[in-house]
Motif scaffolding. Structure first.
Motif, mmCIF file in Angstrom:
data_model
loop_
_atom_site.group_PDB
_atom_site.id
_atom_site.type_symbol
_atom_site.label_atom_id
_atom_site.label_comp_id
_atom_site.label_asym_id
_atom_site.label_seq_id
_atom_site.Cartn_x
_atom_site.Cartn_y
_atom_site.Cartn_z
ATOM 1 N N ILE A 1 0.833 -1.193 0.000
ATOM 2 C CA ILE A 1 0.000 0.000 0.000
ATOM 3 C C ILE A 1 0.874 1.252 0.000
ATOM 4 O O ILE A 1 1.892 1.316 0.684
ATOM 5 C CB ILE A 1 -0.975 0.007 1.204
ATOM 6 C CG1 ILE A 1 -1.943 1.202 1.121
ATOM 7 C CG2 ILE A 1 -0.230 -0.003 2.534
ATOM 8 C CD1 ILE A 1 -3.113 1.108 2.097
ATOM 9 N N ILE B 1 -5.416 -3.067 8.126
ATOM 10 C CA ILE B 1 -4.635 -3.206 6.892
ATOM 11 C C ILE B 1 -3.334 -3.966 7.161
ATOM 12 O O ILE B 1 -2.919 -4.820 6.368
ATOM 13 C CB ILE B 1 -4.358 -1.812 6.294
ATOM 14 C CG1 ILE B 1 -5.664 -1.205 5.759
ATOM 15 C CG2 ILE B 1 -3.313 -1.899 5.170
ATOM 16 C CD1 ILE B 1 -5.533 0.229 5.314
ATOM 17 N N VAL C 1 -2.816 0.240 -4.068
ATOM 18 C CA VAL C 1 -2.691 -1.008 -3.317
ATOM 19 C C VAL C 1 -2.582 -2.210 -4.243
ATOM 20 O O VAL C 1 -3.013 -2.168 -5.403
ATOM 21 C CB VAL C 1 -3.909 -1.218 -2.379
ATOM 22 C CG1 VAL C 1 -4.029 -0.075 -1.399
ATOM 23 C CG2 VAL C 1 -5.198 -1.381 -3.165
ATOM 24 N N ASP C 2 -2.005 -3.271 -3.724
ATOM 25 C CA ASP C 2 -2.024 -4.556 -4.400
ATOM 26 C C ASP C 2 -3.354 -5.250 -4.099
ATOM 27 O O ASP C 2 -3.899 -5.108 -3.006
ATOM 28 C CB ASP C 2 -0.872 -5.447 -3.900
ATOM 29 C CG ASP C 2 0.496 -4.878 -4.203
ATOM 30 O OD1 ASP C 2 0.612 -4.090 -5.161
ATOM 31 O OD2 ASP C 2 1.456 -5.221 -3.473
ATOM 32 N N ARG D 1 -5.869 -0.324 -9.053
ATOM 33 C CA ARG D 1 -4.985 -0.282 -7.888
ATOM 34 C C ARG D 1 -5.299 0.847 -6.906
ATOM 35 O O ARG D 1 -4.691 0.895 -5.829
ATOM 36 C CB ARG D 1 -3.523 -0.160 -8.350
ATOM 37 C CG ARG D 1 -3.016 -1.374 -9.115
ATOM 38 C CD ARG D 1 -1.568 -1.187 -9.557
ATOM 39 N NE ARG D 1 -0.668 -0.896 -8.464
ATOM 40 C CZ ARG D 1 -0.168 -1.794 -7.629
ATOM 41 N NH1 ARG D 1 -0.501 -3.093 -7.760
ATOM 42 N NH2 ARG D 1 0.653 -1.445 -6.663
ATOM 43 N N ARG E 1 -6.664 -4.974 -4.908
ATOM 44 C CA ARG E 1 -7.649 -4.054 -4.339
ATOM 45 C C ARG E 1 -8.922 -4.742 -3.869
ATOM 46 O O ARG E 1 -9.429 -4.457 -2.781
ATOM 47 C CB ARG E 1 -8.006 -2.967 -5.353
ATOM 48 C CG ARG E 1 -9.008 -1.955 -4.798
ATOM 49 C CD ARG E 1 -9.303 -0.870 -5.801
ATOM 50 N NE ARG E 1 -9.933 -1.390 -7.007
ATOM 51 C CZ ARG E 1 -10.001 -0.720 -8.136
ATOM 52 N NH1 ARG E 1 -9.452 0.483 -8.239
ATOM 53 N NH2 ARG E 1 -10.611 -1.243 -9.191
ATOM 54 N N LEU F 1 -8.495 -6.355 -0.598
ATOM 55 C CA LEU F 1 -8.411 -5.392 0.502
ATOM 56 C C LEU F 1 -9.786 -4.833 0.832
ATOM 57 O O LEU F 1 -10.146 -4.687 2.013
ATOM 58 C CB LEU F 1 -7.450 -4.258 0.140
ATOM 59 C CG LEU F 1 -7.350 -3.125 1.164
ATOM 60 C CD1 LEU F 1 -6.952 -3.661 2.537
ATOM 61 C CD2 LEU F 1 -6.380 -2.049 0.696
#
Length: 387
Positions: A293, A383, A314-315, A361, A317, A320
């Motif tokens: 992130i 997170i 972010v990787d 992303r 998404r 997450l």
């Protein structure tokens, strides 16, 4: 019922703002504490439409945010943009360079006017890519529109230089950026036109509304006429109007009801901006070094973020977002690339490589008046657990 079950069965936009482990929504309006009193006072006067409160709102806004430029209050940010495009002299067939990534309100008014939109790619922080803009300029280019995404100012000096070099108007969509600064100067004090939005969830709200800041004082009276059907309203009220309309106008005025809320918001603005900026900085601190992130816009020292959005790259998404949702935290994309929409001609694969890369992303995390430091630490902890 467990938290996870509650989150699954309750739409995120209906989850209340409570303790960090009970649900944190993405947006929440910032209503000034004196707003209800201010509105009640207006309702007991002769003026509830455009009247003295609108003029006072414009005056206080100019004093705090746009000096030496003049400000015209309107019904929405979109109204302000359309008015800016008209005052900039844009006509059917002209070309305008505008960001491919923004709220559609930035670009839809060009469709009203028959103006050709030339989209520019984004930079690493989702603002307009100045180098791409430079490559797109032609003899037909009449304006460049930039959007300070999330409240992070664009590379304005480069854009101003391009405007001077090619005699092109620079128009700032500062819907997210009230209170932002660039090289020590407040956003709106330099460009030909700047728009601010007072939509429900902006820093300063009037329920809905907008402000157009105009650099050229000779355009102000024309702006006022176009805002009100093309009528010289001041002359009409004085009984000296020639009873003729010579230019097409619109019903783009603000009301005194809305302006009274805006005035209450100005009185509290500094505290609210400080809160948002503090929350943004705490996110940066809490997420520093967390794998997968990156908080967008954190690396600049020549500009001050207005902190309307907390956006991160972010990787994975979707994973997450699901992870956050299971823990009572709302997230989303909020804005999308405009070339996905048929009205703008549709997407041409590979034309905007940076947008293509970041499209899947970016994510927006909660940042508003009701978000506390405790909320941020909780979100960061969730997170850090991985997704």
């Amino acid at each position: 019922m467990s938290l996870e079950m509650a989150v699954k069965e309750t739409p995120m936009n209906e989850l209340p703002i409570m303790a960090p482990n009970e649900g944190i929504v993405l947006f929440y309006p910032n209503i000034p504490k004196n707003a209800a009193t201010a509105v009640a006072e207006v309702l007991n006067t002769r003026w509830i439409g455009q009247g003295p409160k609108v003029e006072e709102f414009e005056r206080q806004f100019e004093e705090k945010f746009s000096n030496p430029c003049k400000a015209l209050a309107v019904g929405s940010g979109t109204d302000a943009l359309h008015l800016a495009y008209i005052l900039a002299g844009l006509e059917e067939g002209d070309e305008v360079i505008a960001p491919v990534f923004t709220c559609t309100a930035t670009n839809i008014p060009f469709l009203y006017m028959g103006v050709k939109i030339v989209f520019a790619d984004v930079d690493d922080n989702l603002n307009i890519n100045v180098e791409h803009v430079r490559s797109l300029i032609t003899s037909k280019t009449k304006a460049i529109v930039c959007v300070h995404y999330g409240g992070l100012p664009c590379d304005m000096q480069e854009l101003w230089d391009l405007g001077k070099e090619h005699d092109i108007k620079i128009i700032e969509d500062a819907a997210h950026a009230l209170g932002a600064t660039y090289k020590g100067q407040i956003i709106s004090s330099q460009s030909d036109f700047t728009m601010f939005s007072f939509q429900a969830i902006k820093h300063l709200t009037t329920g809905d509304g907008g402000m157009l800041v105009i650099k050229d004082p000779e355009l102000v009276e024309k702006g006022k006429r176009i805002r009100w059907f093309g009528i010289d309203r001041s002359s009409k009220q004085k009984g000296i109007w020639e009873n003729d309309i010579t230019e097409i106008g619109y019903k783009y005025q603000m009301t005194d009801i809305a302006a009274s809320i805006g005035l209450a918001g100005i009185s509290e603005f500094d505290d609210h901006l400080a809160h948002r900026q503090n929350i943004y900085k705490l996110y940066v601190k809490c997420l520093e070094g967390v794998e997968g992130i990156r908080v967008i816009g954190k690396e600049y020292h020549d500009r001050e973020h207005a902190a309307w959005l907390l956006t991160a790259e972010v990787d994975r998404r979707e994973d997450l977002m699901l992870h956050l949702r299971k823990n009572g935290i709302e997230s989303g994309q909020v804005h999308y690339r405009n070339d996905r929409y048929t009205i703008f001609g549709g997407r041409e694969v590979g034309k905007f490589p940076k947008m293509d890369y970041i499209e899947e992303r970016y994510i927006v995390l909660p940042l508003h008046a009701k978000v506390t430091e405790e909320h941020v630490r909780y979100i960061a902890d969730i997170i850090k657990k991985g997704w």
